[in-house]
Design a protein around this motif. Structure first.
Motif, PDB file in Angstrom:
ATOM      1  N   ALA A  15       6.722   1.156  15.921  1.00 30.73           N
ATOM      2  CA  ALA A  15       7.563  -0.360  15.603  1.00 30.73           C
ATOM      3  C   ALA A  15       6.341  -1.768  15.074  1.00 30.73           C
ATOM      4  N   PHE A  16       5.143  -1.079  15.041  1.00 32.00           N
ATOM      5  CA  PHE A  16       3.668  -2.221  14.306  1.00 32.00           C
ATOM      6  C   PHE A  16       4.397  -2.153  12.621  1.00 32.00           C
ATOM      7  N   ALA A  17       4.375  -0.539  12.110  1.00 30.17           N
ATOM      8  CA  ALA A  17       4.706  -0.048  10.923  1.00 30.17           C
ATOM      9  C   ALA A  17       5.128  -0.671  10.598  1.00 30.17           C
ATOM     10  N   VAL A  18       6.959  -1.141  11.153  1.00 32.14           N
ATOM     11  CA  VAL A  18       7.635  -1.827  10.534  1.00 32.14           C
ATOM     12  C   VAL A  18       7.811  -3.139  10.532  1.00 32.14           C
ATOM     13  N   LEU A  19       7.283  -3.730  11.867  1.00 31.59           N
ATOM     14  CA  LEU A  19       6.764  -5.249  11.757  1.00 31.59           C
ATOM     15  C   LEU A  19       6.219  -5.561  10.759  1.00 31.59           C
ATOM     16  N   LEU A  21       5.661  -4.281   7.510  1.00 29.65           N
ATOM     17  CA  LEU A  21       6.992  -4.832   6.571  1.00 29.65           C
ATOM     18  C   LEU A  21       7.456  -5.657   6.657  1.00 29.65           C
ATOM     19  N   GLY A  22       7.549  -6.982   7.592  1.00 26.78           N
ATOM     20  CA  GLY A  22       8.081  -8.172   7.213  1.00 26.78           C
ATOM     21  C   GLY A  22       9.415  -8.121   7.772  1.00 26.78           C
ATOM     22  N   VAL A  23      10.072  -7.149   8.234  1.00 30.27           N
ATOM     23  CA  VAL A  23      11.461  -7.745   8.579  1.00 30.27           C
ATOM     24  C   VAL A  23      12.021  -7.466   9.897  1.00 30.27           C
ATOM     25  N   LEU A  76       3.160   7.872   3.483  1.00 28.57           N
ATOM     26  CA  LEU A  76       3.495   6.550   2.991  1.00 28.57           C
ATOM     27  C   LEU A  76       2.651   5.842   3.402  1.00 28.57           C
ATOM     28  N   LEU A  77       2.232   5.617   4.933  1.00 31.16           N
ATOM     29  CA  LEU A  77       2.054   4.503   5.303  1.00 31.16           C
ATOM     30  C   LEU A  77       0.387   4.327   5.010  1.00 31.16           C
ATOM     31  N   TRP A  78      -1.046   5.511   4.845  1.00 30.21           N
ATOM     32  CA  TRP A  78      -2.578   5.736   4.178  1.00 30.21           C
ATOM     33  C   TRP A  78      -1.720   4.613   2.457  1.00 30.21           C
ATOM     34  N   SER A  79      -1.346   5.601   2.235  1.00 30.53           N
ATOM     35  CA  SER A  79      -1.639   5.195   0.901  1.00 30.53           C
ATOM     36  C   SER A  79      -0.205   3.227   0.762  1.00 30.53           C
ATOM     37  N   GLY A  80      -0.582   3.175   1.587  1.00 34.52           N
ATOM     38  CA  GLY A  80       0.464   1.654   1.652  1.00 34.52           C
ATOM     39  C   GLY A  80       1.718   1.138   0.260  1.00 34.52           C
ATOM     40  N   THR A  81       3.031   2.704   0.525  1.00 36.14           N
ATOM     41  CA  THR A  81       3.565   2.561  -0.260  1.00 36.14           C
ATOM     42  C   THR A  81       4.974   3.162   0.522  1.00 36.14           C
ATOM     43  N   ALA A  82       4.331   2.844   2.107  1.00 36.70           N
ATOM     44  CA  ALA A  82       5.578   2.712   2.945  1.00 36.70           C
ATOM     45  C   ALA A  82       6.976   1.662   2.845  1.00 36.70           C
ATOM     46  N   SER A 149      -1.116   1.970  11.299  1.00 29.83           N
ATOM     47  CA  SER A 149      -0.712   2.645  12.604  1.00 29.83           C
ATOM     48  C   SER A 149      -0.431   3.951  11.148  1.00 29.83           C
ATOM     49  N   GLY A 150      -0.401   3.587  10.149  1.00 31.69           N
ATOM     50  CA  GLY A 150      -0.478   5.777   9.617  1.00 31.69           C
ATOM     51  C   GLY A 150      -1.442   6.814  10.629  1.00 31.69           C
ATOM     52  N   TRP A 151      -2.189   5.975  11.013  1.00 33.23           N
ATOM     53  CA  TRP A 151      -3.150   7.287  11.476  1.00 33.23           C
ATOM     54  C   TRP A 151      -2.119   7.782  12.588  1.00 33.23           C
ATOM     55  N   VAL A 152      -1.794   7.082  13.559  1.00 33.51           N
ATOM     56  CA  VAL A 152      -1.506   7.359  15.227  1.00 33.51           C
ATOM     57  C   VAL A 152       0.106   7.520  14.021  1.00 33.51           C
TER      58      VAL A 152
END
Length: 395
Positions: A15-19, A21-23, A76-82, A149-152
Motif C-alpha cells: 500500500a505505501f509502496a504505491v502511495l 509513487l504519488g498516485v 524493483l523497489l530496492w533499485s528505485g525503478t518500480a 517497502s522493498g524490505w517488507v
C-alpha cells in the motif's frame, strides 16, 4: 504460520509502496483490483484442479509463483525503478496463484483432521495464524518508515518460498473423485451442489456486499485515512494490529464456545465489521478506531470459524474445493469494481463520507439474511448426526 508473518506485513508494504509513487487512492485501487481480477477468472478452474489433483502439490506451486512475483517486486523497489504497472503485474500474478491456492487449502483440513475434531482444528488454525500476525502490521509500518517497502515485500517473498518447502512435506493422497468427461462436467457438478443449498448461496450474496465494502474501506481507504488523519504508516499499523488481535480473540472464543446457531452468529459477527469504518467516518481518535478494529476482528474470526465448520460438515470432501470456489467467487466478484469505484468516490465525496456509506452497506447486508428462517435456523449438528445426514440426504 511462517507464511503469515510475510502476509501480515505485505499489505502495508504494498500500500505505501504505491502511495509513495504519488498516485494516491486511485493507483492503490488499480493495484488491488489487479490482484482480484485473476481470482475471478481462474477461481473456478482452481476448484476443479484442487478436487482432481493432490491439494498439497497445488499449494506448493502456487507458493513458488507468489515467491517469484514478490521477489521481483522487492528488487524493483530496492533499485528505485518500480513503477505502478510493475506492481500491478506482480499483484495480478499473486492473485492468479491465490485462485488455485484458496480452493486447495480450503479442502486440506478435511483430509488431515477427523470429523469430530474439525471445529477445534478450525479455531486453532485461526488462533495460530493470527497470533503471528498481531505484531506484523505494526512492525511492517515501522519497517516501511525506517527502511522502505522493498524490505517488507522481500520478506513476504522469502516466506512464500519457505511455505512451498513445508507444503511439499504434507504428502496428501490424490483426490478420490472420479474424473468426469472434462473440466466443464466437473464445473457443472460443483455448481449443482452449490445451487442446491439455499443457505449457502444466500450467505454468499451477503458476502458479495460485505467483502468488497470491507476491503475497500479497510484495505484501500484505511491506509489513506491513516496517512491523512492518523499520522502515517506506523499509526495505521497499530490499527491493523488491533484488528489482528481481535482475530485471535475471536478464534479463542470459537475454541471455548461450540456455537450451535451458526446463521445468527455469522451475521452478527459480520455486522461488527461496520464499526471501524464508522469510527473512521466519525473522525474518532486512534484509540477508538483501534478498539473498533479489534471488535471487528473478533466478530470476523468467530464467524469464519463456525462457517468453515458448517461448510466442511455439509459438503462432501470430493466436491468441497469446487463448491467453495463458487462460494469464494461470488464474494470476490464485485471487489475489483469496488476498488476502481472507491478512488473516484472518495475523491468526490471525501474519504470519511465514503467510509460512512460502507458502514451502512454492511449493516444492511447483515440484516436482510436474518429475515429468512432458513438462515436463522442454521446449526452445527453433532458429528454422528451430521455424517448420517450427508449419507442419506438427497442431492
Amino acid at each position: 504460520m511462517l507464511s503469515w508473518t510475510g502476509s501480515a506485513v505485505a499489505p502495508i508494504g504494498m500500500a505505501f509502496a504505491v502511495l509513495h509513487l504519488g498516485v494516491g487512492a486511485a493507483g492503490l485501487g488499480l493495484v488491488l483490483a489487479a490482484n482480484m481480477a485473476p481470482q475471478i477468472l481462474l477461481l473456478l478452474i482452481g476448484g476443479v484442479v484442487a478436487d482432481r489433483w493432490p491439494r498439497a502439490t497445488v499449494m506448493v506451486w502456487t507458493n513458488v509463483l507468489s515467491a517469484g512475483a514478490e521477489g521481483v517486486a522487492a528488487v524493483l523497489l530496492w533499485s528505485g525503478t518500480a513503477q505502478v504497472w510493475h506492481l500491478v503485474a506482480v499483484s495480478a500474478l499473486c492473485g492468479a496463484a491465490s485462485s488455485f491456492f484458496t480452493p486447495a487449502a480450503g479442502g486440506v483440513v478435511v483430509e488431515v483432521v477427523p470429523a469430530e475434531m474439525r471445529y477445534a482444528a478450525n479455531a486453532l488454525l485461526k488462533i495460530g495464524q493470527n497470533m503471528v500476525k498481531i505484531a506484523g502490521p505494526a512492525v511492517g509500518g515501522v519497517l516501511v518508515a525506517a527502511v522502505g517497502s522493498g524490505w517488507v515485500i522481500g520478506w513476504d517473498a522469502a516466506t512464500f518460498a519457505a511455505a512451498a518447502v513445508l507444503c511439499a512435506r504434507l504428502g496428501l493422497a490424490p483426490a478420490k473423485a472420479k474424473v468426469r468427461a472434462g473440466f466443464v462436467a466437473d464445473l457443472r457438478e460443483g455448481w449443482d451442489d452449490f445451487w442446491s443449498r439455499r443457505w449457502l448461496w444466500v450467505m454468499v450474496l451477503q458476502g458479495a456486499v460485505v467483502v468488497p465494502v470491507w476491503l475497500v474501506g479497510y484495505q484501500m481507504l484505511g491506509p489513506v485515512y491513516g496517512k491523512d488523519y492518523l499520522g502515517g504508516a506506523a499509526r495505521w499499523g497499530l490499527v491493523v494490529s488491533a484488528f489482528t488481535g481481535g482475530l485471535v480473540l475471536g478464534g479463542a472464543a470459537a475454541l471455548l464456545w461450540k456455537v450451535r446457531r451458526v446463521g445468527v452468529v455469522v451475521c452478527v459477527g459480520t455486522g461488527v465489521m461496520s464499526l471501524p469504518l464508522a469510527a473512521m467516518a466519525a473522525g474518532l481518535s486512534l484509540v477508538l478506531v483501534a478498539f473498533a478494529a479489534c471488535a471487528a476482528g473478533t466478530g470476523l474470526a468467530l464467524s469464519m470459524t463456525v462457517w468453515a465448520s458448517l461448510v466442511q460438515e455439509r459438503i462432501p470432501k470430493e466436491k468441497l474445493s469446487r463448491t467453495m470456489s463458487y462460494s469464494t467467487l461470488g464474494q470476490v466478484l464485485p471487489v475489483p469494481l469496488g476498488y476502481l469505484a472507491a478512488g473516484p468516490a472518495s475523491a468526490y465525496f471525501g474519504v470519511r463520507a465514503t467510509l460512512a456509506a460502507g458502514a451502512a452497506a454492511i449493516v444492511a447486508a447483515v440484516i436482510v439474511p436474518l429475515l429468512l428462517r432458513q438462515v436463522r435456523a442454521l446449526t452445527l449438528a453433532p458429528v454422528e448426526v451430521a455424517e448420517e445426514t450427508l449419507v442419506s440426504a438427497p442431492r
